[in-house]
Design a protein around this motif. Structure first.
Motif: not given
Length: 492
Positions: A21-24, A232-234, A405-408
Motif C-alpha cells: 500500500a502506497q496511496t489511497a 502525490f502521496l508516493r 485523496h484520503l492519504g493526503d
C-alpha cells in the motif's frame, strides 16, 4: 488468496493480486446509474477582427454564459487587438494565428462549461523564442495574454475572462532529452502528460504525477498549477520533482533555469516562484523533471468500508508485496474496518478500477451545473463538510458529493444543481471557505486558485503573504498583462 468481490460491481472486473500500500483515495460518490461517460485517457471581405464578436446567442450545445455577465468583474484598461497587431503576430508565428470564431470557441470555454471568455485571437508558437517575441510585442502594446495548455483546469484559470489573447502551448510538444540513468526528462511545456508517461515507461521509468485528465493536460500546465494527482502521496509534489524550468517573462525576457541537477544550492531557487503561479508571473516553455523507476509490481485494492476505498500498491517484489498486503487486508477484514473488497494485478483490470475513480468528475458533469471545491482538511474531518452541507442545502442541491485523496487529506467537494443559481452560490460561499479556515485547512489543495477562487485566498493566507504575492506580481509583470483576473484577490 480468494478475492472478496464487492457486490454491485461485475466479478469479471476483478482478480486477486499482490502489492504494497502506497496511496489511497477515499471514494463515496453518487454516480448516475448507467451514465458513465467515455474515458478521456477542443457583404465583402470583412477583416478577421470585424467578424469576431462576443455574442450570447444560443448554440448546440447551449452556449455558456460569458464570465463577465455571470460574475462581478470589470475589464482592466488593456489595449485591444488591432489589424497591425495581427500582422505582427503573423510575422512571428506565420500560419499559426487563429481568428475564426468557430475554432476559438473551444479555447474560450473551460471544459466544465462554467466560464467563458471572448478572445478574438489564438496564437500557437512552437519555440520559446516565438513566445518571447509575442510577449515582447504584447508588453509594448499593453495587450493582455491568457497562457493555455490542455484547458483541463477546474477553476477557470485557463480561459480568458474578457478578450485576452490566447497563447496556446499545443505545438510546443517535443521531448528534448531523457537520461535513462538518472531518469531526468527535459521537454517542452506543451507535451501531453499521457504521451510523456508512455515515453518514459518504454525506458523503465514513470512520471511522478498521474491525473485523470492525463490524455489532454500539458506538463507546462501541470507545473503552472502545481497539480497533485494520484501519485502525490508516493512521489511528492512538483515542487520537489521539477528540477528546472525555462520561463518567458512578461516583457519577453527568457529565464533559462532548465537545469537537470539533483542538487543546486546557489542563491534563490527561482523556479519555485513559477510552480503554482498559474501563468501570472511568466509563461513556462520547458520543464526538467525527475522520473522515478517503474515499479516491478503494481496492484489495486477496491474496498468497502463504508466508504469505497481505492488503494494502489507498488513495489519491487511481487511475492513479498503480496504477503504484506494480504496480511494487511486480513487484519482489516477481521477487525471490521473493511467489510468487503477485491484485488487486481492484471493491468487491464487495474485500469478499469482506476476508471471508476477518474471518471467521477465527468459523470458529475452530466448531473447539471457543478459547484466544485478542492479542499485540504485534517483527515479526521475530511467528510464532515459533506454531511453538513447536505443538511444546510436541502432540496436546493440535487446532490452533495465528496471524494478525493484520503492519504493526503484532499477532499473534492461537488454540489450539483439543474443550473447555475446565485442563491445556491450564496449558500455555499463563503460558508465552505469559512468552515475550511476554521479547521486550519486550505481552500485549494491541488486545482489552483484561477479565476473562481481568487477572492477566497485570504481564508488560507495571511495579509502579509498576500501583500508579498502582489509585490512579486508587480515586479515580474508590472503591466499585469499575464493571465489577469486570476490567482490574486480582486482588490490586488
Amino acid at each position: 488468496m480468494v478475492p472478496h468481490r464487492v457486490p454491485r460491481w461485475p466479478s469479471w472486473l476483478f482478480r486477486a493480486s499482490p502489492g504494497w500500500a502506497q496511496t489511497a483515495c477515499a471514494l463515496r460518490a453518487w454516480v448516475p446509474q448507467g451514465r458513465w461517460p467515455g474515458s478521456s485517457r477542443g457583404a465583402g471581405a470583412a477583416s478577421p477582427l470585424a467578424r469576431r464578436g462576443c455574442s450570447s446567442m444560443p448554440s448546440q450545445p447551449p452556449e455558456v454564459m460569458l464570465t463577465q455577465e455571470r460574475y462581478p468583474v470589470r475589464r482592466l484598461p488593456f489595449s485591444t487587438v488591432s489589424e497591425q497587431d495581427l500582422a505582427a503576430f503573423e510575422r512571428i508565428v506565420p500560419g499559426r494565428v487563429t481568428t475564426d470564431p468557430g475554432e476559438l470557441e473551444a479555447h474560450n470555454v473551460d471544459w466544465l462549461r462554467t466560464v467563458r471568455g471572448c478572445s478574438k485571437v489564438l496564437l500557437r508558437p512552437r519555440t520559446s523564442e516565438e513566445v518571447s517575441r509575442v510577449l515582447r510585442h504584447c508588453h509594448e502594446r499593453n495587450l493582455a495574454v491568457n497562457p493555455q495548455g490542455g484547458n483541463t483546469g477546474m477553476v477557470g484559470g485557463s480561459v480568458p475572462v474578457f478578450d485576452e489573447i490566447i497563447l496556446s502551448t499545443a505545438l510546443m510538444n517535443q521531448v528534448i532529452s531523457f537520461d535513462d540513468v538518472s531518469g531526468t526528462l527535459v521537454c517542452q511545456a506543451g507535451c501531453v502528460l499521457e504521451q510523456l508517461s508512455r515515453h518514459v515507461e518504454e525506458r523503465g521509468f514513470v512520471m511522478p504525477l498521474d491525473l485523470g485528465a492525463k490524455g489532454s493536460c500539458h506538463i507546462g500546465g501541470n507545473v503552472a498549477t502545481n497539480a497533485g494527482g494520484l501519485r502525490f502521496l508516493r512521489y511528492g509534489s512538483l515542487h520537489g520533482t521539477v528540477l528546472g524550468l525555462e520561463v518567458v517573462l512578461a516583457d519577453g525576457t527568457v529565464l533559462n533555469c532548465l537545469t537537470s541537477l539533483r542538487k543546486d544550492n546557489t542563491g534563490y531557487d527561482l523556479k519555485q516562484l513559477f510552480i503554482g503561479s498559474e501563468g501570472t508571473l511568466g509563461v513556462i516553455t520547458a520543464v526538467s523533471i525527475l522520473c522515478p523507476p517503474k515499479p516491478k509490481a503494481v496492484s489495486v485494492a477496491f474496498l468497502e468500508s463504508p466508504f469505497y476505498v481505492l488503494i494502489e500498491t507498488s513495489g519491487s517484489h511481487a511475492g513479498h508485496d503480496a504477503e504484506k498486503l494480504g496480511s494487511f487486508l486480513e487484519h482489516a477484514l477481521g477487525s471490521g474496518l473493511v467489510t468487503d473488497g477485491t484485488l487486481a494485478t492484471d493491468q487491464r483490470r487495474v485500469k478499469m478500477l482506476w476508471a471508476l475513480r477518474e471518471r467521477i468528475t465527468e459523470a458529475l458533469s452530466l448531473d447539471g451545473y457543478v459547484y466544485k471545491y478542492d479542499l485540504s482538511l485534517p483527515v479526521e474531518r475530511l467528510y464532515d463538510l459533506v454531511t453538513s452541507l447536505r443538511a444546510r442545502l436541502g432540496p436546493r442541491a440535487k446532490h452533495v458529493v465528496g471524494y478525493g485523496h484520503l492519504g493526503d487529506g484532499n477532499l473534492h467537494l461537488n454540489v450539483t444543481a439543474e443550473a447555475f443559481s446565485e442563491p445556491l452560490l450564496a449558500a455555499l460561499e463563503p460558508h465552505v471557505y469559512e468552515w475550511t479556515a476554521a479547521q486550519r485547512g486550505s481552500v485549494s489543495a491541488e486545482h489552483g486558485v484561477g479565476f473562481k477562487k481568487r477572492d477566497a485566498l485570504g481564508y488560507s493566507k495571511p495579509p502579509t503573504a498576500l501583500r508579498l504575492m502582489c509585490q512579486l506580481k508587480a515586479l515580474l509583470d508590472p503591466k499585469g498583462i499575464l493571465n489577469p483576473y486570476k490567482t490574486l484577490p480582486t482588490r490586488a
